[in-house]
Design an enzyme around this catalytic site. Structure first.
Site, PDB file in Angstrom:
ATOM      1  N   HIS A   1       0.837  -1.205   0.000  1.00  0.00           N
ATOM      2  CA  HIS A   1       0.000   0.000   0.000  1.00  0.00           C
ATOM      3  C   HIS A   1       0.876   1.261   0.000  1.00  0.00           C
ATOM      4  CE1 HIS A   1      -3.712  -2.112   0.487  1.00  0.00           C
ATOM      5  NE2 HIS A   1      -3.475  -2.519   1.708  1.00  0.00           N
TER       6      HIS A   1
ATOM      7  N   SER B   1     -16.358 -12.770  -8.660  1.00  0.00           N
ATOM      8  CA  SER B   1     -17.574 -12.008  -8.342  1.00  0.00           C
ATOM      9  C   SER B   1     -17.591 -11.717  -6.837  1.00  0.00           C
ATOM     10  CB  SER B   1     -18.824 -12.801  -8.723  1.00  0.00           C
ATOM     11  OG  SER B   1     -18.988 -13.869  -7.810  1.00  0.00           O
TER      12      SER B   1
HETATM   13  P1  A3P Z   1     -16.238  -2.127   0.620  1.00  0.00           P
HETATM   14  O1  A3P Z   1     -15.778  -1.974   2.029  1.00  0.00           O
HETATM   15  O2  A3P Z   1     -16.656  -0.823   0.002  1.00  0.00           O
HETATM   16  O3  A3P Z   1     -17.259  -3.191   0.449  1.00  0.00           O
HETATM   17  P2  A3P Z   1      -9.003  -3.882  -0.207  1.00  0.00           P
HETATM   18  O4  A3P Z   1      -8.870  -5.289  -0.678  1.00  0.00           O
HETATM   19  O5  A3P Z   1      -8.144  -2.918  -0.923  1.00  0.00           O
HETATM   20  O6  A3P Z   1      -8.904  -3.791   1.272  1.00  0.00           O
HETATM   21  O7  A3P Z   1     -10.476  -3.401  -0.602  1.00  0.00           O
HETATM   22  C1  A3P Z   1     -11.597  -3.889   0.055  1.00  0.00           C
HETATM   23  C2  A3P Z   1     -12.814  -3.383  -0.665  1.00  0.00           C
HETATM   24  O8  A3P Z   1     -12.945  -4.096  -1.916  1.00  0.00           O
HETATM   25  C3  A3P Z   1     -14.085  -3.655   0.125  1.00  0.00           C
HETATM   26  O9  A3P Z   1     -14.976  -2.600  -0.251  1.00  0.00           O
HETATM   27  C4  A3P Z   1     -14.523  -4.994  -0.482  1.00  0.00           C
HETATM   28  O10 A3P Z   1     -15.863  -5.296  -0.268  1.00  0.00           O
HETATM   29  C5  A3P Z   1     -14.209  -4.729  -1.951  1.00  0.00           C
HETATM   30  N1  A3P Z   1     -14.109  -5.971  -2.731  1.00  0.00           N
HETATM   31  C6  A3P Z   1     -13.343  -7.042  -2.494  1.00  0.00           C
HETATM   32  N2  A3P Z   1     -13.593  -8.012  -3.399  1.00  0.00           N
HETATM   33  C7  A3P Z   1     -14.542  -7.527  -4.225  1.00  0.00           C
HETATM   34  C8  A3P Z   1     -15.227  -8.065  -5.362  1.00  0.00           C
HETATM   35  N3  A3P Z   1     -14.996  -9.293  -5.795  1.00  0.00           N
HETATM   36  N4  A3P Z   1     -16.143  -7.273  -5.970  1.00  0.00           N
HETATM   37  C9  A3P Z   1     -16.378  -6.012  -5.525  1.00  0.00           C
HETATM   38  N5  A3P Z   1     -15.765  -5.455  -4.452  1.00  0.00           N
HETATM   39  C10 A3P Z   1     -14.862  -6.209  -3.808  1.00  0.00           C
END
Ligand code: A3P
Length: 323
Positions: A133, A251
């Site tokens: 990050h 998905s």
């Molecule tokens: P939300 O909290 O808005 O739902 P990271 O992996 O960078 O920590 O990001 C997490 C975010 O990506 C979360 O967002 C999570 O739900 C979303 N996310 C992870 N997998 C996903 C997918 N297959 N489709 C859509 N969003 C996804």
């Protein structure tokens, strides 16, 4: 050479620390290099990360937190491993795709004598897959000379901030309202801030041949197109049937229900490490997976401040990433 940082001094910092029960006992620093807010222990690893030996055949996934990192890692891992869905489901993404600086970001109670994640990243068999990050200014310097492939994922800052708010509640039981957290986010008090040191700086690198600029919003709009674009960037070819299979695996519902991607075990371990009970059933890492809902979650006044903050930070840059 030593890596240094100054203690973060901001009127909101105390309130923010208290709201997460001071889990970072030593507080936060603002790094001298780049001015990035990170937990104090980051200074112990900062130089080692800058000097991290990079390989030409590495693949890096870099993001600002909560931008779709895990989603992208799972896509890249499968593309790099001949769509081995079976192995992907057997091992947590954090073990398949190490998070470079994670050890320094973990509250002390969560480290549990585990191997430093820098070692874990370094000693993978090639081609190594590495998540970070960090903004460009703190990433390994050899990234800019050895030039391995880097997939950057950007997400609009409001949805990112709201996702970050829920992530802090999930991992640390943060006791702040949405508006209070957003204020801390806009004032660069939360880990990895400022957002623009990542998004804007990578946007400037978007045309480098070894950099792929993806967005969360494009993944939501047309995941198949992002899969094809990322596969081409990584030198992989897929049949349309394989694209469809990968789309299905990636998905939201499939990743939410998959223990190798939904971080349920990791979340419980981290919570236990700081003395919290298991997360309540309505809180999960795979939370909502939507675009554009953040506006409804903050007050109109904070939303207006957020818009002004965006305008102030992109003025004169030509930035056309998701906002
Ligand atoms: P939300 O909290 O808005 O739902 P990271 O992996 O960078 O920590 O990001 C997490 C975010 O990506 C979360 O967002 C999570 O739900 C979303 N996310 C992870 N997998 C996903 C997918 N297959 N489709 C859509 N969003 C996804």
């Amino acid at each position: 050479m030593s890596f240094t940082g100054q203690p973060l001094r901001h009127p909101l910092a105390e309130k923010y620390y208290a709201a997460v029960d001071n889990v970072y006992e030593d507080g936060y620093v603002v790094t001298e290099r780049g001015g990035i807010t990170l937990p104090r222990d980051y200074v112990l690893d900062g130089q080692r990360i800058l000097d991290f030996p990079v390989r030409h055949d590495d693949v890096w996934v870099v993001t600002f937190p909560k931008s779709g990192t895990t989603w992208t890692q799972e896509m890249v891992w499968l593309l790099m491993n001949d769509l081995d869905f079976k192995s992907a489901k057997e091992k947590c993404i954090s073990d398949r795709f190490p998070y470079l600086e994670h050890t320094a970001l973990l509250p002390k109670g969560c480290r549990d004598g585990a191997v430093n994640t820098i070692d874990k990243a370094q000693h993978q068999p090639p081609p190594r897959l590495i998540k970070s990050h960090l903004p460009p200014v703190l990433l390994p310097k050899q990234l800019w000379t050895v030039k391995p492939k880097i997939v950057y994922v950007c997400r609009n800052p409001k949805d990112t901030a709201i996702s970050y708010y829920h992530h802090r509640r999930l991992l640390m039981n943060m006791q702040l309202s949405v508006d209070e957290f957003i204020e801390a986010f806009l004032e660069n008090v939360v880990n990895y801030s400022p957002y623009w040191s990542s998004a804007l700086e990578f946007w400037k690198l978007r045309n480098e041949p070894n950099v792929l600029w993806n967005t969360y919003e494009d993944m939501k709009k047309d995941l198949g197109a992002v899969i094809r674009k990322t596969a081409a960037f990584l030198g992989k070819s897929l049949t349309e049937e394989q694209v469809r299979q990968l789309e299905e695996h990636l998905s939201f519902s499939s990743m939410r229900d998959n223990p190798a991607t939904n971080y349920s075990a990791v979340v419980q371990r981290l919570r236990a490490g700081i003395g919290l009970p298991p997360a309540p059933p309505d809180q999960a890492f795979m939370r909502e997976g939507a675009v554009g809902r953040a506006r409804q979650r903050m007050s109109p006044e904070v939303d207006r401040r957020f818009d002004q903050w965006i305008r102030d930070n992109i003025r004169g840059t030509g930035y056309d990433g998701p906002i």
